[in-house]
Write a protein that holds these residues in place. Structure first.
Motif, PDB file in Angstrom:
ATOM      1  N   ASP A  41     -43.742  12.734  15.951  1.00 30.25           N
ATOM      2  CA  ASP A  41     -42.865  13.604  16.753  1.00 30.25           C
ATOM      3  C   ASP A  41     -41.461  13.005  16.900  1.00 30.25           C
ATOM      4  O   ASP A  41     -40.458  13.706  16.815  1.00 30.25           O
ATOM      5  CB  ASP A  41     -43.447  13.813  18.163  1.00 30.25           C
ATOM      6  N   LEU A  42     -41.401  11.695  17.113  1.00 30.14           N
ATOM      7  CA  LEU A  42     -40.088  11.065  17.321  1.00 30.14           C
ATOM      8  C   LEU A  42     -39.283  11.033  16.023  1.00 30.14           C
ATOM      9  O   LEU A  42     -38.067  11.246  16.035  1.00 30.14           O
ATOM     10  CB  LEU A  42     -40.259   9.652  17.906  1.00 30.14           C
ATOM     11  N   ALA A  43     -39.973  10.811  14.902  1.00 31.21           N
ATOM     12  CA  ALA A  43     -39.271  10.835  13.610  1.00 31.21           C
ATOM     13  C   ALA A  43     -38.799  12.265  13.324  1.00 31.21           C
ATOM     14  O   ALA A  43     -37.677  12.487  12.865  1.00 31.21           O
ATOM     15  CB  ALA A  43     -40.195  10.329  12.506  1.00 31.21           C
ATOM     16  N   TRP A  44     -39.648  13.242  13.630  1.00 31.22           N
ATOM     17  CA  TRP A  44     -39.283  14.649  13.427  1.00 31.22           C
ATOM     18  C   TRP A  44     -38.027  14.999  14.230  1.00 31.22           C
ATOM     19  O   TRP A  44     -37.132  15.713  13.765  1.00 31.22           O
ATOM     20  CB  TRP A  44     -40.465  15.534  13.852  1.00 31.22           C
ATOM     21  N   LEU A  45     -37.962  14.436  15.439  1.00 25.98           N
ATOM     22  CA  LEU A  45     -36.808  14.704  16.308  1.00 25.98           C
ATOM     23  C   LEU A  45     -35.523  14.077  15.751  1.00 25.98           C
ATOM     24  O   LEU A  45     -34.433  14.375  16.214  1.00 25.98           O
ATOM     25  CB  LEU A  45     -37.130  14.119  17.694  1.00 25.98           C
ATOM     26  N   GLY A  46     -35.677  13.188  14.782  1.00 24.16           N
ATOM     27  CA  GLY A  46     -34.500  12.585  14.150  1.00 24.16           C
ATOM     28  C   GLY A  46     -34.170  11.209  14.707  1.00 24.16           C
ATOM     29  O   GLY A  46     -33.073  10.697  14.482  1.00 24.16           O
ATOM     30  N   LEU A  47     -35.100  10.618  15.454  1.00 22.03           N
ATOM     31  CA  LEU A  47     -34.816   9.283  15.999  1.00 22.03           C
ATOM     32  C   LEU A  47     -35.181   8.206  14.976  1.00 22.03           C
ATOM     33  O   LEU A  47     -36.142   8.363  14.216  1.00 22.03           O
ATOM     34  CB  LEU A  47     -35.601   9.047  17.300  1.00 22.03           C
ATOM     35  N   HIS A  48     -34.395   7.132  14.985  1.00 22.02           N
ATOM     36  CA  HIS A  48     -34.649   6.025  14.056  1.00 22.02           C
ATOM     37  C   HIS A  48     -34.813   4.758  14.858  1.00 22.02           C
ATOM     38  O   HIS A  48     -34.067   4.523  15.798  1.00 22.02           O
ATOM     39  CB  HIS A  48     -33.440   5.812  13.131  1.00 22.02           C
TER      40      HIS A  48
ATOM     41  N   THR B 141     -36.601  23.977  15.952  1.00 28.61           N
ATOM     42  CA  THR B 141     -36.127  22.867  15.109  1.00 28.61           C
ATOM     43  C   THR B 141     -35.674  21.702  15.991  1.00 28.61           C
ATOM     44  O   THR B 141     -35.338  21.908  17.170  1.00 28.61           O
ATOM     45  CB  THR B 141     -34.932  23.292  14.227  1.00 28.61           C
ATOM     46  N   PRO B 142     -35.612  20.506  15.417  1.00 32.92           N
ATOM     47  CA  PRO B 142     -35.135  19.357  16.203  1.00 32.92           C
ATOM     48  C   PRO B 142     -33.731  19.612  16.751  1.00 32.92           C
ATOM     49  O   PRO B 142     -33.426  19.214  17.875  1.00 32.92           O
ATOM     50  CB  PRO B 142     -35.109  18.210  15.194  1.00 32.92           C
ATOM     51  N   VAL B 143     -32.909  20.301  15.952  1.00 32.04           N
ATOM     52  CA  VAL B 143     -31.538  20.538  16.418  1.00 32.04           C
ATOM     53  C   VAL B 143     -31.532  21.471  17.633  1.00 32.04           C
ATOM     54  O   VAL B 143     -30.753  21.281  18.570  1.00 32.04           O
ATOM     55  CB  VAL B 143     -30.673  21.103  15.267  1.00 32.04           C
ATOM     56  N   ASP B 144     -32.443  22.468  17.649  1.00 29.93           N
ATOM     57  CA  ASP B 144     -32.531  23.343  18.835  1.00 29.93           C
ATOM     58  C   ASP B 144     -32.742  22.480  20.083  1.00 29.93           C
ATOM     59  O   ASP B 144     -32.188  22.737  21.152  1.00 29.93           O
ATOM     60  CB  ASP B 144     -33.747  24.286  18.754  1.00 29.93           C
ATOM     61  N   ILE B 145     -33.587  21.470  19.933  1.00 28.49           N
ATOM     62  CA  ILE B 145     -33.951  20.646  21.092  1.00 28.49           C
ATOM     63  C   ILE B 145     -32.831  19.675  21.459  1.00 28.49           C
ATOM     64  O   ILE B 145     -32.381  19.627  22.602  1.00 28.49           O
ATOM     65  CB  ILE B 145     -35.257  19.872  20.781  1.00 28.49           C
ATOM     66  N   THR B 146     -32.340  18.936  20.469  1.00 24.63           N
ATOM     67  CA  THR B 146     -31.366  17.895  20.814  1.00 24.63           C
ATOM     68  C   THR B 146     -30.012  18.508  21.207  1.00 24.63           C
ATOM     69  O   THR B 146     -29.288  17.922  22.004  1.00 24.63           O
ATOM     70  CB  THR B 146     -31.182  16.873  19.670  1.00 24.63           C
ATOM     71  N   ALA B 147     -29.707  19.713  20.709  1.00 24.05           N
ATOM     72  CA  ALA B 147     -28.444  20.352  21.116  1.00 24.05           C
ATOM     73  C   ALA B 147     -28.491  20.620  22.617  1.00 24.05           C
ATOM     74  O   ALA B 147     -27.494  20.447  23.330  1.00 24.05           O
ATOM     75  CB  ALA B 147     -28.233  21.644  20.344  1.00 24.05           C
ATOM     76  N   LYS B 148     -29.667  21.012  23.126  1.00 23.98           N
ATOM     77  CA  LYS B 148     -29.801  21.239  24.583  1.00 23.98           C
ATOM     78  C   LYS B 148     -29.607  19.938  25.341  1.00 23.98           C
ATOM     79  O   LYS B 148     -28.950  19.894  26.364  1.00 23.98           O
ATOM     80  CB  LYS B 148     -31.206  21.760  24.900  1.00 23.98           C
ATOM     81  N   PHE B 149     -30.192  18.857  24.814  1.00 20.60           N
ATOM     82  CA  PHE B 149     -30.062  17.575  25.503  1.00 20.60           C
ATOM     83  C   PHE B 149     -28.581  17.155  25.557  1.00 20.60           C
ATOM     84  O   PHE B 149     -28.110  16.677  26.573  1.00 20.60           O
ATOM     85  CB  PHE B 149     -30.857  16.459  24.792  1.00 20.60           C
TER      86      PHE B 149
ATOM     87  N   GLN C 219     -45.546  19.122  19.719  1.00 20.94           N
ATOM     88  CA  GLN C 219     -46.392  19.724  18.679  1.00 20.94           C
ATOM     89  C   GLN C 219     -46.344  21.247  18.767  1.00 20.94           C
ATOM     90  O   GLN C 219     -46.156  21.941  17.765  1.00 20.94           O
ATOM     91  CB  GLN C 219     -47.842  19.240  18.857  1.00 20.94           C
ATOM     92  N   THR C 220     -46.485  21.770  19.995  1.00 19.22           N
ATOM     93  CA  THR C 220     -46.469  23.234  20.161  1.00 19.22           C
ATOM     94  C   THR C 220     -45.113  23.792  19.729  1.00 19.22           C
ATOM     95  O   THR C 220     -45.032  24.790  19.010  1.00 19.22           O
ATOM     96  CB  THR C 220     -46.750  23.604  21.638  1.00 19.22           C
ATOM     97  N   LEU C 221     -44.039  23.122  20.137  1.00 23.46           N
ATOM     98  CA  LEU C 221     -42.710  23.610  19.778  1.00 23.46           C
ATOM     99  C   LEU C 221     -42.514  23.571  18.257  1.00 23.46           C
ATOM    100  O   LEU C 221     -41.987  24.512  17.660  1.00 23.46           O
ATOM    101  CB  LEU C 221     -41.624  22.790  20.490  1.00 23.46           C
ATOM    102  N   ARG C 222     -43.004  22.501  17.636  1.00 23.17           N
ATOM    103  CA  ARG C 222     -42.903  22.392  16.170  1.00 23.17           C
ATOM    104  C   ARG C 222     -43.656  23.547  15.525  1.00 23.17           C
ATOM    105  O   ARG C 222     -43.154  24.192  14.608  1.00 23.17           O
ATOM    106  CB  ARG C 222     -43.513  21.074  15.685  1.00 23.17           C
ATOM    107  N   ASP C 223     -44.872  23.800  16.034  1.00 22.95           N
ATOM    108  CA  ASP C 223     -45.689  24.881  15.450  1.00 22.95           C
ATOM    109  C   ASP C 223     -45.017  26.245  15.610  1.00 22.95           C
ATOM    110  O   ASP C 223     -45.227  27.143  14.818  1.00 22.95           O
ATOM    111  CB  ASP C 223     -47.081  24.929  16.117  1.00 22.95           C
ATOM    112  N   GLN C 224     -44.219  26.371  16.678  1.00 22.51           N
ATOM    113  CA  GLN C 224     -43.556  27.662  16.899  1.00 22.51           C
ATOM    114  C   GLN C 224     -42.280  27.816  16.091  1.00 22.51           C
ATOM    115  O   GLN C 224     -41.579  28.818  16.211  1.00 22.51           O
ATOM    116  CB  GLN C 224     -43.193  27.802  18.389  1.00 22.51           C
ATOM    117  N   GLY C 225     -41.943  26.783  15.330  1.00 21.26           N
ATOM    118  CA  GLY C 225     -40.760  26.898  14.473  1.00 21.26           C
ATOM    119  C   GLY C 225     -39.468  26.450  15.140  1.00 21.26           C
ATOM    120  O   GLY C 225     -38.381  26.637  14.587  1.00 21.26           O
TER     121      GLY C 225
END
Ligand code: GLU
Length: 278
Positions: free
Chosen positions: A65-72, A266-274, A258-264
């Motif tokens: 999940d963290l890699a999917w979110l784009g974290l390194h 994107t990581p950018v949708d999430i991190t843009a809000k943050f 996981q649920t958010l990923r399954d719903q399509g």
């Protein structure tokens, strides 16, 4: 923009007790951003000491999940369950210096004698009448530990730190928090001890985590001091709440990554809000 701090070392510290949710994602994203903006390093530590609640599949899912979110983060991942011998060494150091005492009381004894804990913290204040006298030389630790060991807090001492996100914080030992567990009777270190030893050993300069751990930070300041190490700085992130104001927890499946990923989503949708919120 933060001032670049070349020696900055931060860490992500997921507990693999369930799927990560949006609240964890926000805290970890902030941690990664602070490391990036400081031009520093970011490590990842797996807090998997709780044998009853941690599962390997959750640890794998957290990394994914963290890699999917784009974290390194830098390899290798620090795995707490492989570091028990080192925590045990730190325990011996605390024991030799007289900071800890064995405690035969059950959780229930403590809860009943102590009354309600503070609302942001699960640990009730350890009743003074349960504590052995300060001068009492405790028993040896023994090879295998079958009893809880607690850190004797310096009653009346004020602990303070200046949080990078929530500002100046202070608490009084013995009043806002009491003698706390450093080793458990199932022969495992407490979260407080393991976390501090790791932060010392891996040279963590700033700890970024959820605001639910602010009270633990005061306990940890005592441990850094007792172990003779400088404390890092701290940045506690506001907790995310659901529509009814309850803190997000692992039971909020609807908001799991996981649920958010399954719903399509994107990581950018999430991190843009943050980024918009911070
Ligand atoms: N593992 C803890 C959590 O998931 C964080 C501990 C820490 O950052 O010190 O809440």
């Amino acid at each position: 923009m933060l001032e670049p701090v070349p020696s900055y070392t931060g860490r992500l510290a997921p507990s693999p007790t369930g799927r990560l949710h949006l609240g964890h994602a926000r805290t970890f994203w902030i941690a990664a951003e602070r490391a990036r903006q400081s031009g520093g390093r970011l490590l990842l530590r797996m807090d998997n000491l709780d044998r009853d609640r941690c599962r390997d599949e959750y640890a794998q899912a957290a990394l994914s999940d963290l890699a999917w979110l784009g974290l390194h983060w830098e390899a290798p991942v620090i795995v707490q369950s492989t570091r028990i011998a080192r925590y045990r060494q730190a325990l011996a150091q605390l024991h030799a210096a007289g900071f800890i005492f064995p405690c035969e009381r059950s959780r229930r004894d403590v809860r009943e004698a102590a009354g309600a804990p503070h609302e942001d913290d699960e640990e009730p204040i350890y009743p003074r009448e349960f504590r052995p006298p300060a001068a009492a030389k405790g028993p040896p630790l023994g090879d295998v530990i079958h009893t809880n060991w607690r850190f004797r807090v310096p009653d009346g001492e004020t602990l303070a730190f200046n949080d990078a996100l929530v500002g100046p914080q202070s608490a009084e030992a013995g009043c806002d928090f009491g003698d706390f567990l450093v080793w458990r009777k199932d022969d495992l270190p407490s979260y407080q001890l393991a976390s501090v030893v790791d932060d010392i050993d891996f040279g963590i300069t700033e700890v970024v985590r959820g605001a639910d751990l602010i009270r633990s930070t005061f306990r940890q300041l005592l441990l850094f001091h007792a172990l003779g190490a400088p404390a890092p700085t701290f940045a506690h992130c506001a907790l995310m709440r659901d529509e009814s104001g309850r803190r997000l927890a692992k039971r909020h499946d609807a908001l799991s990554l996981q649920t958010l990923r399954d719903q399509g989503v994107t990581p950018v949708d999430i991190t843009a809000k943050f980024s918009a919120q911070s």
